[in-house]
Design an enzyme around this catalytic site. Structure first.
Site, PDB file in Angstrom:
ATOM      1  N   CYS A   1       5.535  20.900  11.953  1.00 28.35           N
ATOM      2  CA  CYS A   1       4.667  21.272  12.691  1.00 28.35           C
ATOM      3  C   CYS A   1       3.031  20.709  12.721  1.00 28.35           C
ATOM      4  O   CYS A   1       2.223  21.206  12.890  1.00 28.35           O
ATOM      5  CB  CYS A   1       3.935  22.901  13.241  1.00 28.35           C
ATOM      6  SG  CYS A   1       3.693  23.457  14.225  1.00 28.35           S
ATOM      7  N   GLU A   2       2.942  19.283  12.572  1.00 27.90           N
ATOM      8  CA  GLU A   2       2.281  18.629  12.786  1.00 27.90           C
ATOM      9  C   GLU A   2       2.846  17.144  13.500  1.00 27.90           C
ATOM     10  O   GLU A   2       3.183  16.019  13.367  1.00 27.90           O
ATOM     11  CB  GLU A   2       1.743  18.115  11.201  1.00 27.90           C
ATOM     12  CG  GLU A   2       1.209  19.706  10.468  1.00 27.90           C
ATOM     13  CD  GLU A   2       0.277  19.254  10.483  1.00 27.90           C
ATOM     14  OE1 GLU A   2      -1.144  19.077  11.216  1.00 27.90           O
ATOM     15  OE2 GLU A   2      -0.460  20.966  10.131  1.00 27.90           O
TER      16      GLU A   2
ATOM     17  N   GLU B   1      -0.278   0.912 -18.092  1.00 26.50           N
ATOM     18  CA  GLU B   1       0.583   1.955 -16.671  1.00 26.50           C
ATOM     19  C   GLU B   1       0.915   2.107 -16.066  1.00 26.50           C
ATOM     20  O   GLU B   1       0.936   2.418 -14.353  1.00 26.50           O
ATOM     21  CB  GLU B   1      -0.299   3.015 -17.065  1.00 26.50           C
ATOM     22  CG  GLU B   1      -1.093   4.067 -18.712  1.00 26.50           C
ATOM     23  CD  GLU B   1      -2.610   4.401 -18.066  1.00 26.50           C
ATOM     24  OE1 GLU B   1      -2.762   4.481 -17.217  1.00 26.50           O
ATOM     25  OE2 GLU B   1      -2.541   4.567 -18.992  1.00 26.50           O
TER      26      GLU B   1
ATOM     27  N   ARG C   1       2.516  10.354   2.253  1.00 27.36           N
ATOM     28  CA  ARG C   1       2.344   9.114   1.781  1.00 27.36           C
ATOM     29  C   ARG C   1       1.893   8.525   3.329  1.00 27.36           C
ATOM     30  O   ARG C   1       0.512   8.187   3.447  1.00 27.36           O
ATOM     31  CB  ARG C   1       2.901   7.394   0.802  1.00 27.36           C
ATOM     32  CG  ARG C   1       3.020   8.471  -0.475  1.00 27.36           C
ATOM     33  CD  ARG C   1       3.525   7.686  -0.925  1.00 27.36           C
ATOM     34  NE  ARG C   1       2.447   6.320  -1.294  1.00 27.36           N
ATOM     35  CZ  ARG C   1       3.441   4.712  -0.518  1.00 27.36           C
ATOM     36  NH1 ARG C   1       4.179   4.434   0.721  1.00 27.36           N
ATOM     37  NH2 ARG C   1       1.818   4.077  -0.790  1.00 27.36           N
TER      38      ARG C   1
ATOM     39  N   GLY D   1      -0.964   0.234 -11.327  1.00 29.52           N
ATOM     40  CA  GLY D   1      -1.477  -0.218  -9.698  1.00 29.52           C
ATOM     41  C   GLY D   1      -0.215  -1.345  -9.035  1.00 29.52           C
ATOM     42  O   GLY D   1      -1.414  -1.706  -8.202  1.00 29.52           O
TER      43      GLY D   1
ATOM     44  N   TYR E   1      -2.287   8.565   3.604  1.00 29.99           N
ATOM     45  CA  TYR E   1      -2.726   6.872   3.621  1.00 29.99           C
ATOM     46  C   TYR E   1      -2.243   6.340   4.484  1.00 29.99           C
ATOM     47  O   TYR E   1      -2.490   5.019   4.559  1.00 29.99           O
ATOM     48  CB  TYR E   1      -1.917   6.480   2.402  1.00 29.99           C
ATOM     49  CG  TYR E   1      -2.153   7.338   0.657  1.00 29.99           C
ATOM     50  CD1 TYR E   1      -3.305   7.891  -0.012  1.00 29.99           C
ATOM     51  CD2 TYR E   1      -1.214   7.649   0.029  1.00 29.99           C
ATOM     52  CE1 TYR E   1      -3.641   8.567  -0.475  1.00 29.99           C
ATOM     53  CE2 TYR E   1      -0.792   8.245  -0.938  1.00 29.99           C
ATOM     54  CZ  TYR E   1      -2.180   8.576  -1.175  1.00 29.99           C
ATOM     55  OH  TYR E   1      -2.093   9.486  -2.712  1.00 29.99           O
TER      56      TYR E   1
ATOM     57  N   GLY F   1       3.562   2.438 -13.027  1.00 33.36           N
ATOM     58  CA  GLY F   1       4.656   3.835 -12.761  1.00 33.36           C
ATOM     59  C   GLY F   1       5.463   3.681 -11.017  1.00 33.36           C
ATOM     60  O   GLY F   1       6.368   3.635 -11.343  1.00 33.36           O
ATOM     61  N   ARG F   2       4.899   3.465 -10.289  1.00 34.15           N
ATOM     62  CA  ARG F   2       5.841   2.581  -9.041  1.00 34.15           C
ATOM     63  C   ARG F   2       6.374   1.910  -8.894  1.00 34.15           C
ATOM     64  O   ARG F   2       6.914   1.428  -8.337  1.00 34.15           O
ATOM     65  CB  ARG F   2       4.530   2.821  -7.490  1.00 34.15           C
ATOM     66  CG  ARG F   2       4.642   2.440  -6.397  1.00 34.15           C
ATOM     67  CD  ARG F   2       3.785   1.680  -5.555  1.00 34.15           C
ATOM     68  NE  ARG F   2       2.477   2.076  -5.935  1.00 34.15           N
ATOM     69  CZ  ARG F   2       2.263   3.073  -5.070  1.00 34.15           C
ATOM     70  NH1 ARG F   2       2.580   3.203  -4.032  1.00 34.15           N
ATOM     71  NH2 ARG F   2       0.822   3.473  -5.338  1.00 34.15           N
TER      72      ARG F   2
END
Length: 493
Positions: free
Chosen positions: A412-413, A337, A381, A295, A385, A339-340
């Site tokens: 189309c959003e 752990e 993302r 994280g 978020y 990742g990002r």
């Protein structure tokens, strides 16, 4: 607890920027400022290799943006191999050093959910990292990339029987137990496959410490009201049950408090609660590992200020060591752990501008919408978020004054936003290449075929060369899965 710097109070104005005009202010987040140079690449956000060449083009890994477009088209995920490898070495070295100062070992897993391909697996394992996976599919990719099963950890809150059978049969190094049902299911599978004694399946118990990461609710994973793991009060009974089962070998505890976290205070508080549980549980048998998860945040904008990894590693490990000393228990080996923090900054997404449209927001306010040929199908993302990103024109530089824009996709959003608010040169125009940095994590992983748009390829760059590591899709690929589109398919009757 330290959190995202866009929380109040607002961060200071970065050097090389100007105040937002009164006209723009209602449309601009508090942290965003007008850059003195709308072509400049903020160092914390872009890959170290990123720069502009003599023609004003952005170059990553020695390859110019226009060359990438000509060879591979857009949208395009670009990832700097050297940046991933260097960061993997840096992170592993930081935790190794922090743990060694206290006489224990640290294992760094690469969290595959951030972005997993066989090449990524080869890069990170080549730099000494283990691999963390959350599904059978990720496990298959890790194995195809050459990962040693004994250095793979399996997560997930609803692992299937098939996934557990595969993991146990392969001799996966550890499985993180997430529920009582899964515990019994795994024990039965391990027993059926002849696991026991020295061959018992190694497991950890995922514990929710109740520490709330200051991040988006969907990124905070250690509070009580969510799907992962066991509450602190329930963990002792779970551990007692595991110790009754000869097919399982409890090696430690696992905790993960959330994602995109800055600072160490949240990790320290979580470690305090986890160590207290660890100390209590040692009465029934030794525990060898505390996995503190990942994280660790990265910079997505020029005002983000992530904690340096050596400072972060030292702070977390020292906090665990202090808690163990206070309780008179030995410091166990540790695991992490990220990742990002490994791949996020190494990635850049290239788009081509299709339209530029001023939209009147009110009598006094106009917002300029810059539409690109990708969007929420290649970066979910912002929609999921409200994640903030940066952008720069990649194919040229400009003397035009900075103009406030919103970079949007082609879907189309109305929520199909790539960069909610950014200052680009005011002459941004159709045909320009636009680069969005810090897209190495959770962009390809979350990609979709929404609106039947093919997913882009992933290209690795380095030493002036570019190569595809994940092939892009075509509309033919999408139709190939549609039974009704193939008159020769037996299912089309």
């Amino acid at each position: 607890m330290s959190g995202c710097p866009r929380l109040s109070p607002p961060p200071p104005t970065p050097i090389g920027s100007a105040r937002v005009s009164a006209v723009d202010r209602p449309l601009v987040p508090e942290w965003l400022v007008v850059p003195e140079d709308a072509d400049a690449l903020a160092p914390p956000v872009w890959p170290v290799s990123a720069h502009r060449d003599a023609h004003g083009e952005i170059v990553v890994g020695g390859v110019a943006a226009s060359s990438l477009r000509a060879q591979f088209g857009t949208p395009l995920y670009v990832i700097d191999e050297d940046a991933v490898r260097a960061r993997a070495r840096e992170v592993r070295g930081a935790f190794d050093a922090a743990a060694a100062r206290h006489g224990v070992h640290a294992r760094v897993y690469y969290a595959g959910k951030a972005f997993l391909s066989t090449e990524i697996v080869r890069w990170v394992t080549g730099e000494g990292l283990a691999v963390d996976v959350a599904t059978g599919g990720e496990l298959a990719v890790a194995l195809a990339g050459g990962a040693d099963p004994a250095r793979i950890g399996l997560h997930g809150n609803n692992k299937s029987v098939a996934e557990l059978e595969r993991a146990v049969g392969l001799g996966v190094g550890s499985i993180v137990i997430d529920s009582s049902i899964e515990l019994e299911r795994l024990a039965a599978i391990a027993e059926r496959l002849g696991r026991g004694g020295d061959m018992a399946q190694n497991v950890l118990v995922r514990v929710n410490t109740g520490v709330h990461a200051e991040t988006h609710d969907f990124l905070a994973t250690a509070h009580e009201d969510q799907k992962f793991g066991f509450a602190l009060a329930d963990a002792p009974a779970v551990v007692a049950r595991i110790r009754e089962l000869p097919s399982l070998n409890l090696v430690g505890l696992h905790c993960h408090i959330g994602s995109q976290i800055f600072g160490t205070s949240g990790f320290a508080e979580s470690a305090s609660r986890l160590v207290e549980l660890y100390a209590d549980l040692r009465a029934g048998g030794e525990l060898y590992v505390l996995n503190l998860g990942g994280g660790f945040g990265i910079a997505y904008t020029s005002v983000d200020d992530p904690t340096p990894i050596d400072e972060l590693a030292a702070g977390i490990v020292d906090a665990v060591a202090r808690e163990c000393e206070v309780r008179g228990v030995p410091l166990p080996n540790l695991a992490f752990e990220p990742g990002r923090a490994i791949v996020g900054r190494a990635g850049v997404t290239l788009y081509e501008v299709g339209t530029v449209k001023p939209v009147r927001v009110s009598d006094e306010l106009t917002r300029t919408y810059v539409s690109v040929d990708g969007g929420m199908s290649d970066n979910a993302r912002p929609a999921l978020y409200g994640a903030a990103y940066s952008a720069r024109i990649a194919s040229r530089t400009s003397d035009a004054a900075p103009a406030l824009v919103r970079v949007v996709g082609r879907h189309c959003e109305s929520g199909d936003i790539v960069v909610d608010a950014e200052y680009l040169p005011g002459d941004v125009t159709p045909g320009d290449l636009l680069a969005v940095p810090a897209t190495g994590a959770y962009c390809y992983s979350l990609a979709s075929n929404y609106n039947a748009v093919p997913r882009p390829p992933v290209v690795a760059v380095g030493d002036g060369r570019a190569r595809v590591i994940v092939r892009g899709e075509s509309i033919a690929d999408i139709l190939a899965r549609d039974v009704g589109a193939d008159p020769n398919n037996e299912g089309n009757e």
